[in-house]
Each structure stands twice: as structure tokens, then as C-alpha cells.
Design an enzyme around this catalytic site. Structure first.
Site, PDB file in Angstrom:
ATOM      1  N   HIS A 167       0.869  -1.201   0.000  1.00 28.77           N
ATOM      2  CA  HIS A 167       0.000   0.000   0.000  1.00 28.77           C
ATOM      3  C   HIS A 167       0.896   1.239   0.000  1.00 28.77           C
ATOM      4  O   HIS A 167       1.461   1.603   1.032  1.00 28.77           O
ATOM      5  CB  HIS A 167      -0.908   0.014   1.231  1.00 28.77           C
ATOM      6  CG  HIS A 167      -1.874   1.161   1.246  1.00 28.77           C
ATOM      7  ND1 HIS A 167      -3.213   0.999   1.523  1.00 28.77           N
ATOM      8  CD2 HIS A 167      -1.724   2.492   1.020  1.00 28.77           C
ATOM      9  CE1 HIS A 167      -3.828   2.171   1.475  1.00 28.77           C
ATOM     10  NE2 HIS A 167      -2.929   3.109   1.176  1.00 28.77           N
TER      11      HIS A 167
ATOM     12  N   HIS B 229       1.589   5.403  -1.678  1.00 26.68           N
ATOM     13  CA  HIS B 229       1.261   6.572  -2.502  1.00 26.68           C
ATOM     14  C   HIS B 229       2.563   7.179  -2.998  1.00 26.68           C
ATOM     15  O   HIS B 229       3.451   7.492  -2.183  1.00 26.68           O
ATOM     16  CB  HIS B 229       0.533   7.628  -1.664  1.00 26.68           C
ATOM     17  CG  HIS B 229      -0.761   7.137  -1.095  1.00 26.68           C
ATOM     18  ND1 HIS B 229      -1.966   7.301  -1.730  1.00 26.68           N
ATOM     19  CD2 HIS B 229      -1.031   6.465   0.054  1.00 26.68           C
ATOM     20  CE1 HIS B 229      -2.935   6.756  -1.001  1.00 26.68           C
ATOM     21  NE2 HIS B 229      -2.386   6.241   0.095  1.00 26.68           N
TER      22      HIS B 229
ATOM     23  N   ARG C  35       2.265   9.633  -5.700  1.00 29.28           N
ATOM     24  CA  ARG C  35       1.835  10.853  -6.410  1.00 29.28           C
ATOM     25  C   ARG C  35       2.318  10.827  -7.856  1.00 29.28           C
ATOM     26  O   ARG C  35       2.488   9.772  -8.437  1.00 29.28           O
ATOM     27  CB  ARG C  35       2.314  12.127  -5.682  1.00 29.28           C
ATOM     28  CG  ARG C  35       2.086  12.133  -4.178  1.00 29.28           C
ATOM     29  CD  ARG C  35       0.653  12.007  -3.757  1.00 29.28           C
ATOM     30  NE  ARG C  35       0.520  12.206  -2.315  1.00 29.28           N
ATOM     31  CZ  ARG C  35      -0.431  11.670  -1.577  1.00 29.28           C
ATOM     32  NH1 ARG C  35      -1.340  10.866  -2.117  1.00 29.28           N
ATOM     33  NH2 ARG C  35      -0.497  11.911  -0.289  1.00 29.28           N
TER      34      ARG C  35
ATOM     35  N   ASN D 235      -5.125   7.326  -6.136  1.00 31.01           N
ATOM     36  CA  ASN D 235      -5.855   8.563  -5.801  1.00 31.01           C
ATOM     37  C   ASN D 235      -5.102   9.807  -6.264  1.00 31.01           C
ATOM     38  O   ASN D 235      -4.789  10.700  -5.480  1.00 31.01           O
ATOM     39  CB  ASN D 235      -6.191   8.625  -4.304  1.00 31.01           C
ATOM     40  CG  ASN D 235      -4.980   8.623  -3.395  1.00 31.01           C
ATOM     41  OD1 ASN D 235      -3.927   8.098  -3.752  1.00 31.01           O
ATOM     42  ND2 ASN D 235      -5.111   9.215  -2.222  1.00 31.01           N
TER      43      ASN D 235
ATOM     44  N   LYS E 140      -9.222  -0.196  -5.930  1.00 40.45           N
ATOM     45  CA  LYS E 140      -9.273   0.498  -4.643  1.00 40.45           C
ATOM     46  C   LYS E 140     -10.624   1.154  -4.432  1.00 40.45           C
ATOM     47  O   LYS E 140     -11.094   1.919  -5.277  1.00 40.45           O
ATOM     48  CB  LYS E 140      -8.163   1.557  -4.588  1.00 40.45           C
ATOM     49  CG  LYS E 140      -8.127   2.374  -3.293  1.00 40.45           C
ATOM     50  CD  LYS E 140      -7.739   1.531  -2.089  1.00 40.45           C
ATOM     51  CE  LYS E 140      -7.888   2.266  -0.770  1.00 40.45           C
ATOM     52  NZ  LYS E 140      -6.724   2.974  -0.347  1.00 40.45           N
TER      53      LYS E 140
ATOM     54  N   HIS F 112      -4.667  -0.405   5.889  1.00 43.44           N
ATOM     55  CA  HIS F 112      -4.236   0.326   7.089  1.00 43.44           C
ATOM     56  C   HIS F 112      -5.192   0.138   8.263  1.00 43.44           C
ATOM     57  O   HIS F 112      -5.735   1.099   8.809  1.00 43.44           O
ATOM     58  CB  HIS F 112      -4.019   1.818   6.811  1.00 43.44           C
ATOM     59  CG  HIS F 112      -5.023   2.446   5.873  1.00 43.44           C
ATOM     60  ND1 HIS F 112      -6.372   2.429   6.092  1.00 43.44           N
ATOM     61  CD2 HIS F 112      -4.843   3.110   4.708  1.00 43.44           C
ATOM     62  CE1 HIS F 112      -6.973   3.057   5.096  1.00 43.44           C
ATOM     63  NE2 HIS F 112      -6.068   3.479   4.244  1.00 43.44           N
TER      64      HIS F 112
ATOM     65  N   LEU G  51      -5.226   9.286   7.957  1.00 45.34           N
ATOM     66  CA  LEU G  51      -6.531   8.628   7.996  1.00 45.34           C
ATOM     67  C   LEU G  51      -6.370   7.170   7.590  1.00 45.34           C
ATOM     68  O   LEU G  51      -5.730   6.931   6.560  1.00 45.34           O
ATOM     69  CB  LEU G  51      -7.535   9.337   7.083  1.00 45.34           C
ATOM     70  CG  LEU G  51      -8.052  10.680   7.619  1.00 45.34           C
ATOM     71  CD1 LEU G  51      -8.861  11.412   6.558  1.00 45.34           C
ATOM     72  CD2 LEU G  51      -8.899  10.478   8.878  1.00 45.34           C
TER      73      LEU G  51
ATOM     74  N   ASP H 170       1.291   2.732   3.521  1.00 51.91           N
ATOM     75  CA  ASP H 170       0.452   3.918   3.329  1.00 51.91           C
ATOM     76  C   ASP H 170       1.301   5.185   3.415  1.00 51.91           C
ATOM     77  O   ASP H 170       0.815   6.239   3.841  1.00 51.91           O
ATOM     78  CB  ASP H 170      -0.706   3.974   4.333  1.00 51.91           C
ATOM     79  CG  ASP H 170      -1.786   4.957   3.902  1.00 51.91           C
ATOM     80  OD1 ASP H 170      -1.856   5.284   2.705  1.00 51.91           O
ATOM     81  OD2 ASP H 170      -2.551   5.414   4.776  1.00 51.91           O
TER      82      ASP H 170
ATOM     83  N   HIS I 153       3.011  14.600   1.391  1.00 52.98           N
ATOM     84  CA  HIS I 153       2.353  15.897   1.205  1.00 52.98           C
ATOM     85  C   HIS I 153       3.408  16.971   1.440  1.00 52.98           C
ATOM     86  O   HIS I 153       4.284  16.797   2.304  1.00 52.98           O
ATOM     87  CB  HIS I 153       1.239  16.110   2.235  1.00 52.98           C
ATOM     88  CG  HIS I 153       0.034  15.242   2.035  1.00 52.98           C
ATOM     89  ND1 HIS I 153      -0.947  15.538   1.125  1.00 52.98           N
ATOM     90  CD2 HIS I 153      -0.332  14.083   2.622  1.00 52.98           C
ATOM     91  CE1 HIS I 153      -1.892  14.606   1.163  1.00 52.98           C
ATOM     92  NE2 HIS I 153      -1.526  13.697   2.063  1.00 52.98           N
TER      93      HIS I 153
ATOM     94  N   ALA J 220      -4.180  14.766   5.410  1.00 54.54           N
ATOM     95  CA  ALA J 220      -3.914  13.501   6.112  1.00 54.54           C
ATOM     96  C   ALA J 220      -2.811  12.731   5.401  1.00 54.54           C
ATOM     97  O   ALA J 220      -2.829  12.613   4.181  1.00 54.54           O
ATOM     98  CB  ALA J 220      -5.185  12.664   6.136  1.00 54.54           C
TER      99      ALA J 220
HETATM  100  O1  DOR Z   1      -3.516   9.471   5.639  1.00 53.53           O
HETATM  101  C1  DOR Z   1      -3.847   9.159   4.514  1.00 53.53           C
HETATM  102  N1  DOR Z   1      -3.272   9.712   3.432  1.00 53.53           N
HETATM  103  N2  DOR Z   1      -4.799   8.246   4.362  1.00 53.53           N
HETATM  104  C2  DOR Z   1      -5.307   7.955   3.157  1.00 53.53           C
HETATM  105  O2  DOR Z   1      -6.181   7.147   3.095  1.00 53.53           O
HETATM  106  C3  DOR Z   1      -4.840   8.670   1.961  1.00 53.53           C
HETATM  107  C4  DOR Z   1      -3.493   9.191   2.128  1.00 53.53           C
HETATM  108  C5  DOR Z   1      -3.087  10.188   1.061  1.00 53.53           C
HETATM  109  O3  DOR Z   1      -3.287   9.897  -0.128  1.00 53.53           O
HETATM  110  O4  DOR Z   1      -2.543  11.229   1.400  1.00 53.53           O
HETATM  111 ZN    ZN Z   2      -3.413   5.095   1.418  1.00 52.63          ZN
END
Ligand code: DOR
Ligand code: ZN
Length: 375
Positions: free
Chosen positions: A45, A47, A49, A73, A131, A206, A251, A279, A283, A295
Site C-alpha cells: 500500500h 502513494h 503521487r 488517488n 481500490k 491500514h 486517515l 500507506d 504531502h 492527512a
Molecule cells: O492518511 C492518509 N493519506 N490516508 C489515506 O487514506 C490517503 C493518504 C493520502 O493519499 O494522502
Molecule cells: Zn493510502
């Protein structure tokens, strides 16, 4: 069976996974472990970007991990096969020529996703899961599913073709306390879904609560969960240590200590339903240190090292390999990685931040130490 090697103690087998744990003093089982060697891990899992951010964050994961399930996402979301394959190409393009890291792509489920699209995705050979974000549940989840009833035909197709559904398991009902949203989701959505489609392969992503762990343990072998390093290492006090800590906000949000302990038990139990999924969610600093902060924790810079800390805390370093390198691959029906990495107990200082576009990326433990280092 314990067999003594030269300066090493070979410990418990978990499935076919077996790794060596080196003690600082031979024959003294109370001394701290100083080195472990495990099959190369995968991140189920992640991210990463897009655009210029890819360069920094993909390199962190690709350094030590063999493969990663890439979350869809983006803005706009990765909702079809063509955009997932194009995204895969952009990830591959930032890897060094000799890298063997493999991005495993996913499709973002919307109210409009069609069954023929998921069949096409599976046929591509590069897309391994779909997803499911409840609409509005988290970062870039606006185009998620507004009502599970809207996607039943496509979920039936997933069940038929054996493709896993990866679930962000939180209700979005503003009347539900934010700390209860996972438990309520299990009651209202996930348990009824698992009962209605008993052969659907599900991953509760998660997992953050005791109720989530219990649901997975009590479900069929088609139901699994990923666990993050941050949920294993921190409870909700970490959000408020000496003031509000936006870099610890994610989250599902961190929960009480009793939940963290349930997660740690699950991760270190040797139960193959529980496997590694960071996860890691980059950011920019300005988006985190903000009156309405995003988050997500960034952990890719030290992912396997942070899990080693959690497993060491639980006295279960011998279970790290199954969790990090075997059970996820088995669940996804993919071969385990063949090569190995070694971790040594050598504390190192995490940088204060990393460059990210014109901003900075603040990693977990910034300016502090992590106990383990990849050799
Ligand atoms: O904390 C999180 N950040 N939880 C998620 O489900 C998405 C993720 C994000 O893409 O930043
Ligand atoms: Zn995630």
C-alpha cells in the site's frame, strides 16, 4: 528448531520463510539482536503521487522494496486501464536503469466503473487490484463510491475474476466520531459485503483498530489486512505531544494504545492475513502545516527500518520476514522475492526534510533517530 550457525542463531520458521538473526554475543540469548537478514520485502500500500514528486519518493521505496501496490488517488483519479498503464510508465521512467523495482498498479473505483474495465485491467497483467474509497473519506477520495449498492455488479465481477478489492474502511457520516469510523464501517458496510460476496478477495487497508483486527481474524482466508508502521509505533497521543502535530495526522487517524497493541499483536502473530503496507503518503510541508492540514504520514524513507523497530519492541523480529516479504505476495498470488536484505541495529538520524517540488517533505521521525539501518 533452533540451530546454531557461526555467530548466528537461526530462529523459527514462519511458513516457508526463515531468516537468520545475529546476536551480539554467541550463546547469550538475552543479548540484543544486531543484524537480521530477510527476503526482500514488498509494500502492499503506497502513494507516490505524480510529476516531479515521483523522483524523490519512488527512489526511497525502490531502494529496499521489490514491489509496491501503487494507490490510484491522483487528481484526476486513475480510473481506467489506459491511465493506470501510463502512470506505471511514468513511475518506471524515474527508476535508475539497473533498478528491479516493480510498481503494481490499481484502479480507482467510482460509481461509474464498469465490469469490462476491470476485466481489461486484469488482462493487462500490470493491474493487480481495485481500490474502494468511500466518497470523501480521505485525500482525493471525492470521486469515490457514494453508495456500495452502486458498485455491486463490478464487485461481483471482481469476485468472479479473483481480483482483490482494497478497502479504505471508514464511514464518512459526519455524525460518527472520527475515532469510531473504522469500527462503524465494519458493521455497516464491510461485514455485510463479505457476507454477500463470500468469495470476494478483500484487503482492509491500514487497519487501525482492535475491531478491524478481529474482523479479519474471524473472516475467511480471502480477507486480509495491511498494517502501517506508524499505526504500529504510535497511538493518538502522538498527535498532541507538546502541541498539535500535523505530521502525525493520517486517515484512519491514530487510535488509543489498546488498539495499537492489538495491531502489533496481529502483525507479529505470524497470521498470514496481516502484511506490510506503509500507506506512505507524501504531502508538501505547506499542505501539512496548514489551518486545514492534509492527512498522511511519509514513511518511505525508513519503512522497513521502522517496522523492524516495531517488531523488536514486540520481541518478534523473527516474524518480520513473513509479514514484510511473504504473506502479501502469497495473498496476491505473486512469487516471493528471491533476494535478501540485511538490517543492522545502527541508529541513524533522519533528515529534517527532503526536497519536494518547490516545497519540502517532512518525513516521520524528522531530525530524530531510527534504530535500524539497511546494510
Ligand atoms: O492518511 C492518509 N493519506 N490516508 C489515506 O487514506 C490517503 C493518504 C493520502 O493519499 O494522502
Ligand atoms: Zn493510502
Amino acid at each position: 528448531m533452533i540451530c546454531v550457525l557461526v555467530g548466528q542463531v537461526k530462529v523459527k520458521n514462519v511458513g516457508n520463510c526463515c531468516k537468520s538473526v545475529e546476536k551480539s554475543t554467541e550463546n547469550d540469548r538475552n543479548t540484543a539482536t544486531v543484524k537480521i537478514t530477510i527476503r526482500r520485502p514488498d509494500d502492499w500500500h503506497l502513494h507516490v503521487r505524480d510529476g516531479t514528486v515521483l523522483q524523490t519518493v519512488v527512489a526511497h521505496t525502490a531502494q529496499h522494496f521489490g514491489r509496491a501496490i501503487i494507490m490510484p488517488n491522483l487528481k484526476p483519479a486513475v480510473t481506467d486501464t489506459a491511465s493506470a498503464l501510463a502512470y506505471r510508465d511514468r513511475i518506471l521512467a524515474v527508476l535508475p536503469a539497473d533498478s528491479r523495482f516493480e510498481p503494481l498498479m490499481t484502479l480507482y473505483l467510482t460509481d461509474n466503473t464498469r465490469s469490462d474495465e476491470v476485466r481489461k485491467a486484469q488482462a493487462s497483467g500490470h493491474i493487480h487490484a481495485v481500490k474502494y474509497y468511500p466518497a470523501g473519506a480521505t485525500t482525493n477520495a471525492d470521486s469515490g463510491v457514494t453508495d456500495i449498492g452502486n458498485v455491486m455488479p463490478v464487485l461481483e465481477t471482481l469476485q468472479e475474476i479473483g481480483m482483490p478489492l482494497l478497502v479504505h474502511g471508514e464511514v464518512t457520516d459526519p455524525a460518527v466520531d472520527v475515532f469510531d469510523r473504522e469500527a462503524v464501517f465494519i458493521d455497516r458496510v464491510l461485514a455485510p459485503l463479505a457476507a454477500r460476496l463470500p468469495d470476494l478477495r478483500l484487503v482492509l487497508e491500514h487497519v487501525s483498530t482492535r475491531q478491524g483486527v478481529e474482523f479479519v481474524v474471524d473472516s475467511s482466508e480471502r480477507v486480509a489486512a495491511t498494517l502501517t508502521a506508524h499505526h504500529l509505533l504510535m497511538n493518538r497521543n502522538a498527535l498532541f505531544t507538546g502541541g498539535i502535530r500535523p505530521h502525525h495526522y493520517c486517515l484512519p487517524v491514530l487510535k488509543r494504545e489498546q488498539h495499537r497493541l492489538a495491531l502489533l499483536d496481529a502483525a507479529t502473530s505470524g497470521n498470514p492475513k496481516f502484511f506490510l503496507g506503509t500507506d506512505s503518503a507524501p504531502h508538501a510541508r505547506s499542505a501539512k502545516e496548514n489551518s486545514c492540514g492534509c492527512a498522511g504520514l511519509y514513511t518511505a524513507h525508513a519503512a522497513i527500518e521502522l517496522y523492524a523497530e516495531a517488531f523488536e519492541q514486540a520481541g518478534a523480529l523473527d516474524r518480520l520476514e513473513g509479514f514484510a516479504s511473504c504473506f502479501g505476495a502469497d495473498f496476491y498470488g505473486l512469487p516471493r522475492n528471491e533476494d535478501r536484505i540485511s538490517l543492522v541495529k545502527t541508529p541513524w538520524q533522519v533528515p529534517a526534510d527532503y526536497p519536494l517540488d518547490n516545497d519540502r517533505l517532512v518525513p516521520m521521525r524528522c531530525g530524530e533517530t531510527v534504530d535500524w539501518m539497511v546494510e
